[in-house]
Design a protein around this motif. Structure first.
Motif, short mmCIF file in Angstrom:
data_model
loop_
_atom_site.label_atom_id
_atom_site.label_comp_id
_atom_site.label_asym_id
_atom_site.label_seq_id
_atom_site.Cartn_x
_atom_site.Cartn_y
_atom_site.Cartn_z
N GLY A 105 -3.08 6.74 -1.30
CA GLY A 105 -4.44 6.91 -0.84
C GLY A 105 -5.06 5.64 -0.27
O GLY A 105 -6.28 5.54 -0.17
N LEU A 106 -4.23 4.68 0.13
CA LEU A 106 -4.72 3.42 0.67
C LEU A 106 -4.61 3.42 2.18
O LEU A 106 -3.64 3.92 2.75
N PRO A 107 -5.59 2.84 2.89
CA PRO A 107 -5.56 2.85 4.35
C PRO A 107 -4.66 1.76 4.91
O PRO A 107 -4.68 0.62 4.45
N LEU A 142 -13.10 -0.66 6.53
CA LEU A 142 -12.01 0.18 7.01
C LEU A 142 -11.58 -0.24 8.40
O LEU A 142 -12.40 -0.59 9.25
N LEU A 196 -3.40 7.13 5.82
CA LEU A 196 -3.38 6.95 4.38
C LEU A 196 -1.94 6.97 3.87
O LEU A 196 -1.10 7.71 4.37
N SER A 202 -13.19 9.92 2.36
CA SER A 202 -13.84 8.71 1.87
C SER A 202 -12.78 7.82 1.24
O SER A 202 -11.93 8.28 0.48
N VAL A 203 -12.83 6.53 1.59
CA VAL A 203 -11.95 5.54 0.97
C VAL A 203 -12.85 4.53 0.28
O VAL A 203 -13.52 3.73 0.93
N ASP A 204 -12.91 4.62 -1.03
CA ASP A 204 -13.80 3.76 -1.81
C ASP A 204 -15.23 3.82 -1.28
O ASP A 204 -15.93 2.81 -1.20
N LYS A 246 0.81 -1.22 0.00
CA LYS A 246 0.00 0.00 0.00
C LYS A 246 0.84 1.27 0.00
O LYS A 246 0.38 2.31 -0.46
#
Length: 711
Positions: free
Chosen positions: A582-584, A572, A578, A326-328, A266
């Motif tokens: 942009g990935l958690p 999540l 992040l 917002s993540v996806d 990630k």
């Protein structure tokens, strides 16, 4: 054979012949089509000067020659095998015969453990059998890829194991994870306990998990050497690597294998710690693109406005980070601002600097305390008037429906900001009455009166407090079997501020429902006009896209057909940062051993269930999010543990009313407490302790639940 150029392991290799035997030191062995992936990676590492055991390869040409034949039935194959054995014995008296398939150790599939390797090979007959075993394993694994055979001397080790150039679980690229044991094979086959070390990219130790009593910890100097080997392998082989390593009796560190990591890398997490937190109950499922624009953006604006009015100093300009993201489609909030203990959950930590700032904040909060109730009361009245003034959708044109969606932004932002600020005036014990508890009572009474769901929704809009907003057909209320016959009334009244805050939350929910239905109406019309293939496509448009379609400024094909899909529930983590992509990446929040935050309700014991639709009587529900719709289930539960949530969420308040212990913000609770485990839930301290594992002495607890033995 015609000369041709083959690309292998990031380099161009000129192959003049397809020899059946190639030394690992020969540059031709870097051709993966000739030597297989495992051997070619080691050959490339050896060429680059990395510490690799010597070896030779029976190539894929050799496999082609002996396929479907006994190795000793063909004179040519037998001669090659004898020559390979002669060369191999020059490497050492005892040999390791390993697979090197063209289908293993690739960026998409490691095929770990799928092919055979044979250790301690001494005689020629043993060698023939070992080579045959490796080749036959390709057939057994049903992998349609050529197989080469890698032969190296057996190694006497003092330690060995694996190392990942990124955390294989979280995907963090700024970590190196090392597992070690005295025998390297026990690390990969799991036959004994191993030591686990988490390092930074420089090789400095960050965390250490001990193995069993027989395992030994590696010195820091050895860990630093392994980290350096990982970095070198990545530099020469390209990409993040998963390596196998060993330290021999002379303390020489050797590379036994290197392959690309097949899990998602990630990146490096940075910036604020985010999490679903207190807003998970409002948005328990991922939002579509249109829903993000309708509801998430106003929430972010409201949070920012509340923080500004409360005097919270935040970074500005290029260093500013959003308070809500917002993540996806899954919504999360900055937990430095949001996870609130006994408060609402949006101002846990002010991050204030200096005495002057504290004085300014106290002055602002003092003024807010005096003026806010009246301002909030006026806002509630104004929103009610505006909602009553909205005509039926049939009387509105497409442009008017679009204008309704766009104007709702300011109304929602104001409602959220006032709700947050009122939360500063409310103590945890003061929040006794909620719109969700009122909604449950109304729903219970309406069901007893025989009203249909449609009649209930139209006559008692308070029940929308039990439903998450969604652009779509009319929502469905909890089924009759889930509705409690009686919901208790709080013994003490709530303060005016607490009642006002609930009024604001309910109005925000009504505005969300209005915009959801207006958007769905627009989608229906655009579908009827041929602008959309289906009504659902409207969910995949942004507000700007929808405006372009309604105003004939662009083609809907540009917006919908371009690969936009419905959001998926990405689950999540309870807290994360992040990465640059942009990935958690999950992070620890430092809560301590208890794991979560007590939200009240006393202490309870029960069997864990993850079933949110029909949990057994007396069970403890472990869930990801405290959705208001779970309220009707509380009467049958002995406790609730949630990975996200706030102590002032609707469900937490309802649970306290019902005397059901609740713990919120317990990271990884679903993984830690599997179904069938008996736990004790302390709603005061936030502790959740396991009393009995499923499958212990006596009938398994999960089976007891199924038989109805557990009440």
């Amino acid at each position: 054979m015609v000369e041709k150029s083959l690309k292998a392991v990031g380099r161009e290799v000129d192959v003049v012949d397809r020899s059946p035997i190639v030394s690992l030191a020969d540059e031709r062995a870097t051709d993966a089509t000739l030597a297989g992936a495992k051997a070619s990676a080691l050959a490339a590492a050896a060429v680059a000067g990395l510490p690799v055991l010597p070896g030779l390869v029976l190539t894929t040409s050799y496999q082609a020659d002996v396929k479907s034949q006994s190795l000793q039935s063909d004179l040519g194959s037998l001669e090659v095998t004898q020559e390979a054995y002669r060369q191999a014995k020059e490497l050492g008296q005892s040999l390791m015969v390993r697979s090197s398939s063209c289908g293993e150790d690739t960026a998409t599939s490691s095929m770990a453990g799928q092919f055979e390797s044979v250790a301690d090979v001494d005689t020629f007959d043993d060698f023939v059998d070992a080579v045959g075993t490796v080749l036959e394993s390709a057939e057994t694994a049903m992998v349609d890829a050529p197989m080469a055979v890698l032969i190296q001397p057996m190694l006497s080790t003092s330690a060995g194991g694996v190392a990942f150039g990124a955390d294989p679980v979280t995907g963090r690229a700024d970590r190196i994870v090392v597992s070690s044991a005295e025998k390297p094979s026990t690390v990969v086959d799991g036959s004994s306990g191993t030591e686990r070390f988490v390092l930074d990219r420089d090789g400095d130790l960050l965390d250490h998990a001990r193995g069993d009593e027989s395992s030994k910890a590696l010195p820091k100097v050895e860990l630093a050497r392994i980290a350096a080997l990982v970095r070198s392998a990545e530099s020469h082989l390209g990409g993040v690597q998963d390596i196998e390593w060993a330290i021999d009796q002379d303390r020489t560190l050797l590379l036994l294998q290197s392959r690309p990591i097949t899990t998602i890398v990630k990146g490096t997490p940075a910036g604020p710690v985010y999490g679903p937190g207190p807003i998970a109950e409002t948005f328990p499922e991922p939002l579509s693109r249109l829903e993000e624009g309708l509801w998430m953006e106003p929430l972010r604006q409201g949070v920012d406005e509340a923080l500004l009015l409360a005097g919270v100093e935040r970074q500005t300009g290029s260093k500013a980070t959003p308070s809500v993201i917002s993540v996806d489609g899954a919504v999360a909030i900055d937990l430095e601002l949001a996870e609130g203990g006994a408060k609402l959950g949006l101002l846990r930590r002010f991050g204030l600097r200096g005495g002057a700032t504290r004085v300014r904040r106290a002055w602002r909060i003092g003024r807010l305390r005096t003026a806010l109730p009246a301002l909030a009361d006026d806002l509630v009245d104004r929103v009610d008037r505006d909602l009553e003034a909205v005509p039926g959708f049939g009387a509105l044109t497409n442009r008017q429906l679009l204008a309704l969606l766009e104007r709702s932004d300011a109304m929602l932002s104001s409602l959220h900001a006032h709700e947050i600020l009122l939360g500063l005036l409310i103590e945890q014990d003061d929040q006794r009455l909620t719109s969700a508890s009122v909604a449950l009572r109304v729903l219970s009474e309406a069901r007893r009166d025989g009203l249909s769901d449609d009649e209930i929704l139209r006559s008692s809009p308070v029940v929308f407090a039990l439903l998450a907003p969604k652009v779509g057909p009319e929502p469905t209320l909890p089924s009759r079997s889930e509705t409690p016959l009686l919901v208790s009334t709080p013994s003490q009244p709530s303060s005016d501020a607490a009642i006002l805050r609930e009024a604001l939350r309910l109005r925000a929910r009504w505005v969300q429902e209005l915009t959801a239905r207006a958007a769905w109406q627009l989608g229906s019309r655009l579908c009827a006009d041929g602008e959309l293939e289906s009504i659902d496509d409207v969910r995949n448009l942004s507000l700007r896209d929808l405006e372009s379609v309604v105003l004939k400024l662009g083609s809907v094909v540009h917006y919908v057909v371009g690969g936009i899909v419905e959001p998926q529930n990405c689950g999540l983590p309870a807290s994360f940062r992040l990465t640059e992509r942009g990935l958690p990446v999950a992070v620890r929040t430092g809560r301590g051993e208890s794991g979560g935050t007590g939200a009240g309700g006393g202490v309870g014991t029960g069997i864990v269930t993850h079933d949110e639709s029909n949990p057994p009587e007396g069970s403890v529900l472990v869930t990801r999010t405290l959705r208001p719709g779970l309220g009707p289930l509380l009467t049958r539960l002995s406790g609730v543990v949630s990975e996200t949530g706030s102590v002032l969420s609707h469900l937490a308040i309802l649970a306290r009313e019902a005397g059901v212990p609740v713990v919120v913000g317990y990271a990884d609770a679903l993984d830690q407490f599997g179904e069938g485990v008996e736990v004790n839930v302390n709603g005061d301290s936030g502790e959740v302790s396991i009393l009995n594992e499923a499958g212990a002495e006596g009938p398994p607890l999960a089976e007891s639940i199924k038989r109805g033995d557990v009440a």
